[in-house]
Design a protein around this motif. Structure first.
Motif, PDB file in Angstrom:
ATOM      1  N   THR A 210      -7.868  -9.766  -2.832  1.00 17.92           N
ATOM      2  CA  THR A 210      -7.402 -10.266  -4.114  1.00 17.92           C
ATOM      3  C   THR A 210      -5.919 -10.628  -4.070  1.00 17.92           C
ATOM      4  O   THR A 210      -5.301 -10.837  -5.113  1.00 17.92           O
TER       5      THR A 210
ATOM      6  N   ASN B 191      -3.546  -8.614  -3.275  1.00 14.39           N
ATOM      7  CA  ASN B 191      -2.788  -7.456  -3.734  1.00 14.39           C
ATOM      8  C   ASN B 191      -3.014  -6.339  -2.722  1.00 14.39           C
ATOM      9  O   ASN B 191      -4.074  -5.714  -2.715  1.00 14.39           O
TER      10      ASN B 191
ATOM     11  N   THR C 107      -7.089   0.825   1.316  1.00 17.83           N
ATOM     12  CA  THR C 107      -7.151   2.262   1.080  1.00 17.83           C
ATOM     13  C   THR C 107      -6.531   2.976   2.269  1.00 17.83           C
ATOM     14  O   THR C 107      -6.768   2.601   3.421  1.00 17.83           O
TER      15      THR C 107
ATOM     16  N   SER D 187      -1.936  -3.352  -2.455  1.00 17.47           N
ATOM     17  CA  SER D 187      -2.178  -2.038  -3.036  1.00 17.47           C
ATOM     18  C   SER D 187      -3.615  -1.878  -3.498  1.00 17.47           C
ATOM     19  O   SER D 187      -4.219  -0.817  -3.338  1.00 17.47           O
ATOM     20  N   ALA D 188      -4.193  -2.941  -4.059  1.00 21.49           N
ATOM     21  CA  ALA D 188      -5.563  -2.881  -4.557  1.00 21.49           C
ATOM     22  C   ALA D 188      -6.591  -3.094  -3.455  1.00 21.49           C
ATOM     23  O   ALA D 188      -7.702  -2.555  -3.517  1.00 21.49           O
ATOM     24  N   ASP D 189      -6.234  -3.875  -2.443  1.00 20.79           N
ATOM     25  CA  ASP D 189      -7.206  -4.262  -1.421  1.00 20.79           C
ATOM     26  C   ASP D 189      -7.353  -3.240  -0.298  1.00 20.79           C
ATOM     27  O   ASP D 189      -8.367  -3.257   0.415  1.00 20.79           O
TER      28      ASP D 189
ATOM     29  N   THR E 163       0.851  -1.179   0.000  1.00 19.50           N
ATOM     30  CA  THR E 163       0.000   0.000   0.000  1.00 19.50           C
ATOM     31  C   THR E 163       0.897   1.243   0.000  1.00 19.50           C
ATOM     32  O   THR E 163       2.088   1.152   0.275  1.00 19.50           O
TER      33      THR E 163
END
Length: 224
Positions: free
Chosen positions: A181, A183, A189, A185-187, A162
């Motif tokens: 998922t 990931n 915030t 960075s994607a999962d 992240t």
């Protein structure tokens, strides 16, 4: 026969939940305790399943950006026997307590009021596993890795870390802890810390059955 096989394949795809991974996952991390926002570092867990999960004997490890897991003896916490996380609910572990910031929501477990489990507020990593990895490098972990998250420049992420955190920000898993998922960075915030404990409300969207007609319609169209 081919049409039947196609039908089974479609049903298998549609049967997969929106988020599929370990039932228990790290849902929020904050290492800026003692700054201007919150007084305590913390790690929050979430149970994305319909049954209580016993995490007794599991451990939460902290590691510096490029360092080993639990390189300092105080950077690990093992949950007592018969520690359960209820369905669609949370559990909160409080770490290092600083001198500034507002008191956090009551933690379910606290490691110490001194300097143990002192996480970096900018770059670091946390792991939940079934065994203690005493001063072991990424890739040499003991036991089974249940979940892990890295932030900033830290290594050992799931796919990508992240963004870096600050004294005013935490990394929170999307959808109230559901998104997974593999990931980071994607999962996750980055935003204001908002810790939840075992007394916090159930995640209302957890395990809700989709009602979209398009899914069933796609299956029925095979027989037209």
């Amino acid at each position: 026969m081919k049409r039947f096989a196609t039908t089974l394949a479609l049903l298998a795809v549609f049967a997969v939940p929106a988020f599929s991974a370990n039932a228990v996952r790290i849902s929020q991390v904050y290492g800026g305790g003692g700054g201007t926002t919150a007084a305590t570092d913390f790690v929050e867990l979430f149970n994305f399943s319909a049954a209580p999960v016993n995490i007794g004997g599991w451990s939460i490890h902290y590691g510096s950006s490029a360092g080993n897991w639990n390189s300092f003896a105080g950077n690990v916490f093992t949950f007592p026997a018969n520690t359960f996380i209820q369905p669609c609910k949370y559990l909160l572990l409080a770490g290092n307590v600083g001198t500034g910031g507002a008191p956090s929501i009551g933690a379910d477990f606290s490691v110490s009021p001194t300097t143990v489990f002192n996480m970096s507020g900018t770059n670091g990593k946390v792991m939940l596993s079934t065994a203690v990895s005493a001063n072991l490098a990424c890739g040499l972990e003991a036991g089974v890795i249940i979940d892990k998250v890295s932030w900033g420049t830290a290594n050992c992420s799931e796919t990508a870390a992240t963004p870096a955190l600050t004294a005013a920000t935490a990394a929170s898993r999307n959808a109230g802890g559901q998104a997974d998922t593999d990931n980071n960075s994607a999962d996750f915030t980055v935003g204001a810390p908002a810790p939840r404990n075992s007394a916090s409300p159930v995640n209302a969207s957890c395990l809700v059955t989709p009602t979209s007609r398009s899914t069933w319609g796609a299956v029925k169209s095979i027989y037209r």
